[in-house]
Scaffold this motif. Structure first.
Motif, PDB file in Angstrom:
ATOM      1  N   GLU A 230       0.952  -1.186   0.118  1.00 34.44           N
ATOM      2  CA  GLU A 230      -0.092   0.100  -0.134  1.00 34.44           C
ATOM      3  C   GLU A 230       1.099   1.136  -0.082  1.00 34.44           C
ATOM      4  OE1 GLU A 230      -3.629   2.035   2.657  1.00 34.44           O
ATOM      5  OE2 GLU A 230      -2.881   0.321   2.990  1.00 34.44           O
ATOM      6  N   GLY A 231       0.350   2.405  -0.559  1.00 30.39           N
ATOM      7  CA  GLY A 231       0.900   3.564  -0.476  1.00 30.39           C
ATOM      8  C   GLY A 231       1.684   3.950  -1.867  1.00 30.39           C
ATOM      9  N   LEU A 232       2.956   4.286  -1.586  1.00 29.63           N
ATOM     10  CA  LEU A 232       4.040   5.039  -2.488  1.00 29.63           C
ATOM     11  C   LEU A 232       4.338   4.183  -3.755  1.00 29.63           C
ATOM     12  CD1 LEU A 232       6.347   6.738  -0.262  1.00 29.63           C
ATOM     13  CD2 LEU A 232       4.027   7.862  -1.167  1.00 29.63           C
ATOM     14  N   VAL A 233       4.639   4.602  -4.674  1.00 28.70           N
ATOM     15  CA  VAL A 233       5.269   3.877  -5.941  1.00 28.70           C
ATOM     16  C   VAL A 233       6.634   3.442  -5.460  1.00 28.70           C
ATOM     17  CG1 VAL A 233       6.286   4.200  -8.056  1.00 28.70           C
ATOM     18  CG2 VAL A 233       3.959   5.292  -7.780  1.00 28.70           C
ATOM     19  N   GLY A 239       2.410   0.403  -5.444  1.00 27.17           N
ATOM     20  CA  GLY A 239       1.585   1.344  -4.415  1.00 27.17           C
ATOM     21  C   GLY A 239       0.081   1.243  -4.686  1.00 27.17           C
ATOM     22  N   ASP A 240      -0.506   2.180  -4.453  1.00 28.88           N
ATOM     23  CA  ASP A 240      -1.930   2.169  -4.344  1.00 28.88           C
ATOM     24  C   ASP A 240      -2.413   1.996  -6.068  1.00 28.88           C
ATOM     25  OD1 ASP A 240      -2.245   2.670  -1.755  1.00 28.88           O
ATOM     26  OD2 ASP A 240      -2.507   4.913  -1.934  1.00 28.88           O
ATOM     27  N   VAL A 241      -3.471   1.053  -6.064  1.00 29.67           N
ATOM     28  CA  VAL A 241      -4.207   1.058  -7.095  1.00 29.67           C
ATOM     29  C   VAL A 241      -5.803   0.769  -6.802  1.00 29.67           C
ATOM     30  CG1 VAL A 241      -2.034   0.173  -8.607  1.00 29.67           C
ATOM     31  CG2 VAL A 241      -3.780  -1.723  -7.398  1.00 29.67           C
ATOM     32  N   ASP A 242      -6.443   0.921  -8.015  1.00 29.69           N
ATOM     33  CA  ASP A 242      -8.022   0.765  -7.748  1.00 29.69           C
ATOM     34  C   ASP A 242      -8.080  -0.803  -7.315  1.00 29.69           C
ATOM     35  OD1 ASP A 242     -10.817   0.122  -8.046  1.00 29.69           O
ATOM     36  OD2 ASP A 242     -10.907   1.724  -9.556  1.00 29.69           O
ATOM     37  N   PRO A 243      -8.687  -0.934  -6.009  1.00 29.20           N
ATOM     38  CA  PRO A 243      -8.706  -2.387  -5.692  1.00 29.20           C
ATOM     39  C   PRO A 243      -9.406  -3.219  -6.643  1.00 29.20           C
ATOM     40  CG  PRO A 243      -9.483  -0.928  -3.939  1.00 29.20           C
ATOM     41  CD  PRO A 243      -9.271  -0.083  -5.128  1.00 29.20           C
ATOM     42  N   ASN A 244     -10.423  -2.739  -7.762  1.00 26.74           N
ATOM     43  CA  ASN A 244     -11.022  -3.372  -8.558  1.00 26.74           C
ATOM     44  C   ASN A 244     -10.121  -4.185  -9.766  1.00 26.74           C
ATOM     45  OD1 ASN A 244     -13.504  -4.018  -7.768  1.00 26.74           O
ATOM     46  ND2 ASN A 244     -14.439  -2.107  -8.279  1.00 26.74           N
ATOM     47  N   LEU A 249      -8.285  -7.912 -14.029  1.00 32.09           N
ATOM     48  CA  LEU A 249      -7.545  -8.599 -14.688  1.00 32.09           C
ATOM     49  C   LEU A 249      -7.820 -10.118 -14.562  1.00 32.09           C
ATOM     50  CD1 LEU A 249      -4.342  -7.209 -12.902  1.00 32.09           C
ATOM     51  CD2 LEU A 249      -4.993  -6.925 -15.178  1.00 32.09           C
ATOM     52  N   ALA A 250      -8.452 -10.492 -13.555  1.00 31.95           N
ATOM     53  CA  ALA A 250      -9.187 -12.021 -13.576  1.00 31.95           C
ATOM     54  C   ALA A 250      -9.886 -12.089 -14.661  1.00 31.95           C
ATOM     55  CB  ALA A 250      -9.755 -12.213 -12.065  1.00 31.95           C
ATOM     56  N   ARG A 251     -11.054 -11.324 -14.681  1.00 29.72           N
ATOM     57  CA  ARG A 251     -12.241 -11.229 -15.639  1.00 29.72           C
ATOM     58  C   ARG A 251     -11.452 -11.331 -17.058  1.00 29.72           C
ATOM     59  NH1 ARG A 251     -14.797  -7.956 -12.212  1.00 29.72           N
ATOM     60  NH2 ARG A 251     -14.338  -6.046 -13.812  1.00 29.72           N
ATOM     61  N   ARG A 259      -0.661 -14.682 -10.078  1.00 26.84           N
ATOM     62  CA  ARG A 259      -0.231 -13.778 -11.230  1.00 26.84           C
ATOM     63  C   ARG A 259      -0.431 -12.262 -10.842  1.00 26.84           C
ATOM     64  NH1 ARG A 259       2.462 -11.148 -13.746  1.00 26.84           N
ATOM     65  NH2 ARG A 259       2.286 -11.095 -15.805  1.00 26.84           N
ATOM     66  N   ILE A 260      -1.333 -11.984 -10.328  1.00 30.61           N
ATOM     67  CA  ILE A 260      -1.816 -10.452 -10.057  1.00 30.61           C
ATOM     68  C   ILE A 260      -0.853 -10.176  -8.938  1.00 30.61           C
ATOM     69  CG2 ILE A 260      -3.438  -8.845  -9.262  1.00 30.61           C
ATOM     70  CD1 ILE A 260      -5.623 -10.811 -10.309  1.00 30.61           C
ATOM     71  N   ASP A 261      -0.635 -10.975  -7.961  1.00 30.32           N
ATOM     72  CA  ASP A 261       0.109 -10.748  -6.676  1.00 30.32           C
ATOM     73  C   ASP A 261       1.714 -10.327  -7.466  1.00 30.32           C
ATOM     74  OD1 ASP A 261       2.376 -11.972  -4.484  1.00 30.32           O
ATOM     75  OD2 ASP A 261       0.711 -10.768  -3.661  1.00 30.32           O
ATOM     76  N   SER A 262       2.144 -11.129  -8.286  1.00 28.47           N
ATOM     77  CA  SER A 262       3.443 -10.888  -8.942  1.00 28.47           C
ATOM     78  C   SER A 262       3.552  -9.740  -9.560  1.00 28.47           C
ATOM     79  CB  SER A 262       3.894 -12.288  -9.999  1.00 28.47           C
ATOM     80  OG  SER A 262       5.069 -12.055 -10.421  1.00 28.47           O
ATOM     81  N   LEU A 263       2.535  -9.413 -10.392  1.00 29.72           N
ATOM     82  CA  LEU A 263       2.486  -8.207 -11.026  1.00 29.72           C
ATOM     83  C   LEU A 263       2.774  -6.940 -10.239  1.00 29.72           C
ATOM     84  CD1 LEU A 263       1.821  -6.353 -13.540  1.00 29.72           C
ATOM     85  CD2 LEU A 263      -0.512  -6.506 -12.516  1.00 29.72           C
ATOM     86  N   LEU A 264       1.986  -6.668  -9.187  1.00 28.55           N
ATOM     87  CA  LEU A 264       1.825  -5.687  -8.411  1.00 28.55           C
ATOM     88  C   LEU A 264       2.958  -5.931  -7.452  1.00 28.55           C
ATOM     89  CD1 LEU A 264      -2.127  -5.803  -7.237  1.00 28.55           C
ATOM     90  CD2 LEU A 264      -0.811  -4.657  -9.179  1.00 28.55           C
TER      91      LEU A 264
END
Length: 398
Positions: A230-233, A239-244, A249-251, A259-264
């Motif tokens: 959470e937070g800064l780049v 850092g912060d992105v839209d929770p949706n 990405l899933a849909r 995969r999403i965890d690795s991306l972020l």
């Protein structure tokens, strides 16, 4: 001579940073790092006095690395070794300060591993290995999250159903607490104001980045939350992105949570924006050479940092100053310049020459005349851990 030496250990999943700290004068007679543990390339890098050396430790694990460390610690410390202080990333709500690791504390650190699965198990490896090698010495845990346990509920609670907090511990915890604690206390000393009557904004900027509002020596808000994402780049974290975004990405792409965890966490941040690197030094050079991605990455990084600092100002009744620390905060003239340029509303302005001078470990004020204070303060988490460890042992003996 009073005992004053503390061995500080910071265990990662495949590495150990270590330092023998003299709490009487802040000197480090021995420090180094063991890396690539549990592999044929395992090695320990030492700095002992003015000598540097590398020691191969093929397939060595945490216990083997600490066993190799022991003779050198004994050589320097003799009977002056007070305790071993361990950095522990997550203490949940169980720990508001450093503590001696007894059976109950060990269980609580283990229980918090669900909140920091990459960190707490490694921290426990170090604690267990050190306890086996130094059975007569107190093992003290110093928590990244403890400094932020003074956040009020309106700062640490998410707008989620109560049960997620009470049953699962879903709340904002914050990290880098040891660093924010250290640098704001140093900033108060540099400005000649009492820590317990001061108000600071602190920016710890490295591969991981966070901001903190510190009032009277206590954290009252911070940018990192339930996790350090959470937070800064950051270097590789978004850092912060839209929770949706997760749902999108899933849909749309069929990505699973891993995969999403690795991306972020590992593919975003400065690296993702620039398409080049997570290292600010590389990006600054590329920016000077006209690289569009590097230029964008730096601009987003600085704007989001300034935006976070401005938001955290809501937690303070006044502002004694802004502190920059961490590898980027201590060394990037450009990042400090671009960030402060977004904060003129707070009467923050830099002196260009002062800003240029404060690199490579040089601390000091960098504000222009008439501006609120802006300070570069090199962090020293090992010294802070050592001081908290010694204080904990002294309190136990009192």
């Amino acid at each position: 001579m009073a005992a004053s030496l503390v061995l500080v250990i910071n265990c990662g999943s495949s590495s150990i940073k270590f330092a023998l700290v003299d709490t009487a004068d802040g000197e480090f007679p021995l420090h180094g790092m063991a890396e690539r543990l549990n592999s044929p390339q395992a090695v320990i890098h030492w700095v002992i006095g003015d000598q540097r050396r590398d020691v191969a430790l093929p397939d060595g694990d945490h216990k083997a690395a600490l066993a190799a460390l022991l003779p050198h610690v004994q050589e320097f410390a003799g009977d002056r070794l007070v305790a071993i202080g361990h950095r522990v990333v997550h203490g949940g709500e169980a720990f508001t300060e450093a503590c001696v690791v007894d059976a109950a504390a060990h269980r609580a650190i283990s229980a918090a591993a669900a909140l920091a699965p990459l960190h707490n198990p490694a921290n426990l490896l170090g604690i267990d290995a050190a306890a086996a090698l130094f059975p007569a010495l107190p093992q003290v845990a110093v928590f990244d999250t403890a400094f932020h346990q003074t956040l009020p509920p309106h700062a640490y609670r998410y707008a989620l159903p109560e049960a997620l907090y009470t049953e699962q511990g879903v709340r904002r915890y914050g990290f880098h607490g040891t660093s924010h604690n250290y640098v704001t206390a140093r900033a108060a000393a540099m400005q000649g104001v009492p820590v317990d009557a001061s108000a600071w904004l602190s920016a710890h900027l490295g591969n991981g980045c966070s901001t903190c509002a510190v009032l009277n020596g206590r954290s009252v808000d911070t940018s990192m939350g339930f996790t350090p994402l959470e937070g800064l780049v950051m270097g590789t974290r978004s850092g912060d992105v839209d929770p949706n975004l997760h749902g999108f990405l899933a849909r749309e792409l069929g990505w699973d949570l891993e995969r999403i965890d690795s991306l972020l966490n590992r593919e975003s941040g400065l690296l993702g924006l620039s398409g080049l690197s997570n290292d600010m030094r590389t990006l600054e050079q590329a920016r000077a050479d006209g690289h569009a991605g590097a230029t964008l990455a730096i601009e987003v990084f600085c704007y989001r940092l300034a935006k976070s600092l401005a938001a955290l100002a809501c937690a303070l009744p006044r502002l004694d100053g802004l502190v920059f620390t961490g590898g980027i905060g201590e060394n990037s003239v450009l990042v400090r310049e671009r960030t402060v340029a977004h904060l003129q509303l707070f009467n923050l302005r830099l002196d260009a020459e002062r800003n240029r001078r404060c690199v490579g470990g040089t601390s000091g004020p960098i504000q222009a005349d008439g501006s609120a204070a802006i300070l570069v303060v090199p962090t020293n988490e090992e010294l802070q851990i050592a001081m908290e460890t010694r204080a904990c042992v002294q309190a136990m003996a009192a």
